[in-house]
Design an enzyme around this catalytic site. Structure first.
Site, PDB file in Angstrom:
ATOM      1  N   ASN A   1       0.873  -1.172   0.000  1.00  0.00           N
ATOM      2  CA  ASN A   1       0.000   0.000   0.000  1.00  0.00           C
ATOM      3  C   ASN A   1       0.909   1.221   0.000  1.00  0.00           C
ATOM      4  O   ASN A   1       1.463   1.585   1.030  1.00  0.00           O
ATOM      5  CB  ASN A   1      -0.881  -0.031   1.265  1.00  0.00           C
ATOM      6  CG  ASN A   1      -1.647   1.257   1.460  1.00  0.00           C
ATOM      7  OD1 ASN A   1      -1.725   2.087   0.562  1.00  0.00           O
ATOM      8  ND2 ASN A   1      -2.213   1.428   2.655  1.00  0.00           N
ATOM      9  N   TRP A   2       1.064   1.797  -1.183  1.00  0.00           N
ATOM     10  CA  TRP A   2       2.015   2.910  -1.309  1.00  0.00           C
ATOM     11  C   TRP A   2       1.532   4.191  -0.639  1.00  0.00           C
ATOM     12  O   TRP A   2       2.293   5.145  -0.489  1.00  0.00           O
ATOM     13  CB  TRP A   2       2.280   3.183  -2.794  1.00  0.00           C
ATOM     14  CG  TRP A   2       3.381   2.340  -3.350  1.00  0.00           C
ATOM     15  CD1 TRP A   2       3.912   1.220  -2.771  1.00  0.00           C
ATOM     16  CD2 TRP A   2       4.079   2.536  -4.577  1.00  0.00           C
ATOM     17  NE1 TRP A   2       4.905   0.704  -3.570  1.00  0.00           N
ATOM     18  CE2 TRP A   2       5.030   1.494  -4.683  1.00  0.00           C
ATOM     19  CE3 TRP A   2       4.001   3.469  -5.595  1.00  0.00           C
ATOM     20  CZ2 TRP A   2       5.891   1.377  -5.773  1.00  0.00           C
ATOM     21  CZ3 TRP A   2       4.860   3.351  -6.681  1.00  0.00           C
ATOM     22  CH2 TRP A   2       5.801   2.318  -6.770  1.00  0.00           C
ATOM     23  N   LYS A   3       0.247   4.247  -0.300  1.00  0.00           N
ATOM     24  CA  LYS A   3      -0.312   5.476   0.291  1.00  0.00           C
ATOM     25  C   LYS A   3      -0.020   6.662  -0.648  1.00  0.00           C
ATOM     26  O   LYS A   3       0.024   6.487  -1.844  1.00  0.00           O
ATOM     27  CB  LYS A   3       0.247   5.719   1.691  1.00  0.00           C
ATOM     28  CG  LYS A   3       0.153   4.465   2.556  1.00  0.00           C
ATOM     29  CD  LYS A   3       0.328   4.727   4.000  1.00  0.00           C
ATOM     30  CE  LYS A   3       0.222   3.406   4.752  1.00  0.00           C
ATOM     31  NZ  LYS A   3      -0.056   3.577   6.136  1.00  0.00           N
TER      32      LYS A   3
ATOM     33  N   HIS B   1      -9.707   1.521   4.735  1.00  0.00           N
ATOM     34  CA  HIS B   1      -8.443   1.770   5.445  1.00  0.00           C
ATOM     35  C   HIS B   1      -8.674   2.770   6.581  1.00  0.00           C
ATOM     36  O   HIS B   1      -9.410   3.745   6.413  1.00  0.00           O
ATOM     37  CB  HIS B   1      -7.382   2.298   4.475  1.00  0.00           C
ATOM     38  CG  HIS B   1      -6.015   2.246   5.062  1.00  0.00           C
ATOM     39  ND1 HIS B   1      -5.584   3.172   5.996  1.00  0.00           N
ATOM     40  CD2 HIS B   1      -5.003   1.376   4.892  1.00  0.00           C
ATOM     41  CE1 HIS B   1      -4.357   2.859   6.365  1.00  0.00           C
ATOM     42  NE2 HIS B   1      -3.976   1.771   5.709  1.00  0.00           N
TER      43      HIS B   1
ATOM     44  N   GLU C   1      -6.950   5.090   7.681  1.00  0.00           N
ATOM     45  CA  GLU C   1      -6.613   6.487   7.376  1.00  0.00           C
ATOM     46  C   GLU C   1      -7.788   7.184   6.684  1.00  0.00           C
ATOM     47  O   GLU C   1      -7.915   8.403   6.757  1.00  0.00           O
ATOM     48  CB  GLU C   1      -5.330   6.551   6.527  1.00  0.00           C
ATOM     49  CG  GLU C   1      -4.098   6.299   7.398  1.00  0.00           C
ATOM     50  CD  GLU C   1      -2.881   5.763   6.662  1.00  0.00           C
ATOM     51  OE1 GLU C   1      -2.869   5.756   5.423  1.00  0.00           O
ATOM     52  OE2 GLU C   1      -1.933   5.320   7.352  1.00  0.00           O
TER      53      GLU C   1
ATOM     54  N   GLY D   1       2.166   2.318  10.948  1.00  0.00           N
ATOM     55  CA  GLY D   1       3.212   3.344  10.889  1.00  0.00           C
ATOM     56  C   GLY D   1       3.816   3.696  12.235  1.00  0.00           C
ATOM     57  O   GLY D   1       4.388   4.777  12.399  1.00  0.00           O
TER      58      GLY D   1
ATOM     59  N   SER E   1       3.000  -1.875  10.408  1.00  0.00           N
ATOM     60  CA  SER E   1       4.433  -1.867  10.735  1.00  0.00           C
ATOM     61  C   SER E   1       5.180  -3.152  10.371  1.00  0.00           C
ATOM     62  O   SER E   1       6.153  -3.517  11.048  1.00  0.00           O
ATOM     63  CB  SER E   1       4.638  -1.548  12.224  1.00  0.00           C
ATOM     64  OG  SER E   1       4.192  -0.240  12.506  1.00  0.00           O
TER      65      SER E   1
ATOM     66  N   GLU F   1      -5.825  -4.690  10.372  1.00  0.00           N
ATOM     67  CA  GLU F   1      -4.814  -3.674  10.636  1.00  0.00           C
ATOM     68  C   GLU F   1      -5.192  -2.903  11.894  1.00  0.00           C
ATOM     69  O   GLU F   1      -5.993  -1.956  11.833  1.00  0.00           O
ATOM     70  CB  GLU F   1      -4.741  -2.681   9.465  1.00  0.00           C
ATOM     71  CG  GLU F   1      -4.324  -3.290   8.152  1.00  0.00           C
ATOM     72  CD  GLU F   1      -3.658  -2.269   7.231  1.00  0.00           C
ATOM     73  OE1 GLU F   1      -2.555  -2.556   6.769  1.00  0.00           O
ATOM     74  OE2 GLU F   1      -4.225  -1.194   7.002  1.00  0.00           O
TER      75      GLU F   1
ATOM     76  N   GLY G   1       2.646  -1.192   4.255  1.00  0.00           N
ATOM     77  CA  GLY G   1       2.583   0.229   3.910  1.00  0.00           C
ATOM     78  C   GLY G   1       3.958   0.781   3.601  1.00  0.00           C
ATOM     79  O   GLY G   1       4.538   0.525   2.541  1.00  0.00           O
ATOM     80  N   GLY G   2       4.507   1.526   4.561  1.00  0.00           N
ATOM     81  CA  GLY G   2       5.789   2.217   4.385  1.00  0.00           C
ATOM     82  C   GLY G   2       6.863   1.369   3.717  1.00  0.00           C
ATOM     83  O   GLY G   2       7.538   1.829   2.784  1.00  0.00           O
TER      84      GLY G   2
HETATM   85  P1  PGA Z   1       2.522   0.458   7.619  1.00  0.00           P
HETATM   86  O1  PGA Z   1       1.080   0.661   6.948  1.00  0.00           O
HETATM   87  O2  PGA Z   1       3.071  -0.849   7.078  1.00  0.00           O
HETATM   88  O3  PGA Z   1       3.321   1.646   7.151  1.00  0.00           O
HETATM   89  O4  PGA Z   1       2.332   0.410   9.076  1.00  0.00           O
HETATM   90  C1  PGA Z   1       0.202  -0.392   6.711  1.00  0.00           C
HETATM   91  C2  PGA Z   1      -1.031   0.117   6.045  1.00  0.00           C
HETATM   92  O5  PGA Z   1      -1.438   1.252   6.325  1.00  0.00           O
HETATM   93  O6  PGA Z   1      -1.644  -0.567   5.217  1.00  0.00           O
END
Ligand code: PGA
Length: 252
Positions: free
Chosen positions: A11-13, A100, A102, A175, A213, A169, A234-235
């Site tokens: 997930n590149w966000k 998600h 976010e 994050g 994470s 999640e 994600g990251g």
């Molecule tokens: P993260 O994000 O791996 O940076 O914690 C995961 C996600 O939001 O899907």
């Protein structure tokens, strides 16, 4: 090590530009070789601005592309700034992340998420459906009731359930470099799978990923949980090296 299919979904966000194709290129090269050794499915969910370009350039059976949200209205309409599932599908998306945290934190409700899932499934997109509790909810011992509510209120019995992948999640793990205790995580994944069977009266097992994470170091801890069907990353998916190391270390 298990020979069950495992998903590694990035997930590149809000990250990436045209030049980021090199990341996809490297992961694709890795995937074309590694897929001969292990049953893996790699998906990268990129920003809407890149999906068309990447899809045209990639032409690969070793890696699928997806996006990170869509509007609930399926076709065109008076929704300034929004993109529909139809438009995303036409631009080359095969997967879409929905629910998600976010986006929930910006006001997405279970009801809205259900409408978005309906729209995505109508376009035959695979849905990566995110669920998870906040730190406060966890501390109050409400994790299971929150997850049950998110599942019940966002999914409908007539959905093509085989097009839905769950991503557990915990909000507090995204994050933050914090991850759940392994025993707790195992129980939660089992709970989601059981709930799925109960709610939808099916014997089929849900595909459930973990996200929050995940990195090349901690991935080895998750290998012991056979119930996990893969990871939403994600990251660490913004670097081809980290993403590839996660997969390699998982199978070490
Ligand atoms: P993260 O994000 O791996 O940076 O914690 C995961 C996600 O939001 O899907």
């Amino acid at each position: 090590m298990t020979n069950k299919l495992k998903y590694f979904i990035g997930n590149w966000k809000m990250f990436g530009d045209i030049g980021s194709f090199k990341i996809i290129y490297k992961i694709n090269q890795f995937s074309s070789k590694y897929r001969k050794l292990y049953k893996i499915k790699i998906v990268l969910c990129v920003p809407n601005t890149l999906i068309y370009f990447f899809k045209k350039k990639l032409k690969s059976k070793h890696l699928s592309l997806g996006v990170q949200n869509c509007h609930y209205h399926q076709e065109s309409g008076p929704f300034t700034g929004s993109i529909s599932a139809t438009m995303l599908k036409n631009a080359g998306a095969e997967y879409v992340i929905l629910g998600h945290s976010e986006n929930r934190s910006e006001g997405e409700t279970n009801n809205l998420i259900r409408k978005k899932i309906t729209s995505a499934l109508n376009q035959k997109l695979n849905v990566i459906f995110c669920i998870g509790e906040t730190y406060k909810e966890k501390n109050k011992g409400n994790t299971f009731s929150i997850l049950r509510k998110q599942i019940k209120n966002s999914l409908k019995k007539n959905f093509s359930l085989n097009k839905i992948i769950f991503a557990y999640e915990p909000v507090w793990a995204i994050g933050t470099n914090k991850i759940p205790k392994i025993k707790e995580l195992k129980n939660t994944i089992k709970f989601i799978k059981n709930e799925f069977k109960k709610i939808f009266k099916t014997k089929k097992s849900a595909i459930v990923l973990y996200g929050g994470s995940v990195n090349p170091k901690n991935i080895c801890l998750f290998s012991s949980i056979s119930e996990i069907d893969g990871f939403l990353i994600g990251g660490a998916s913004q670097s081809s090296k980290k993403f590839i190391d996660i997969i390699k270390n998982y199978y070490k």
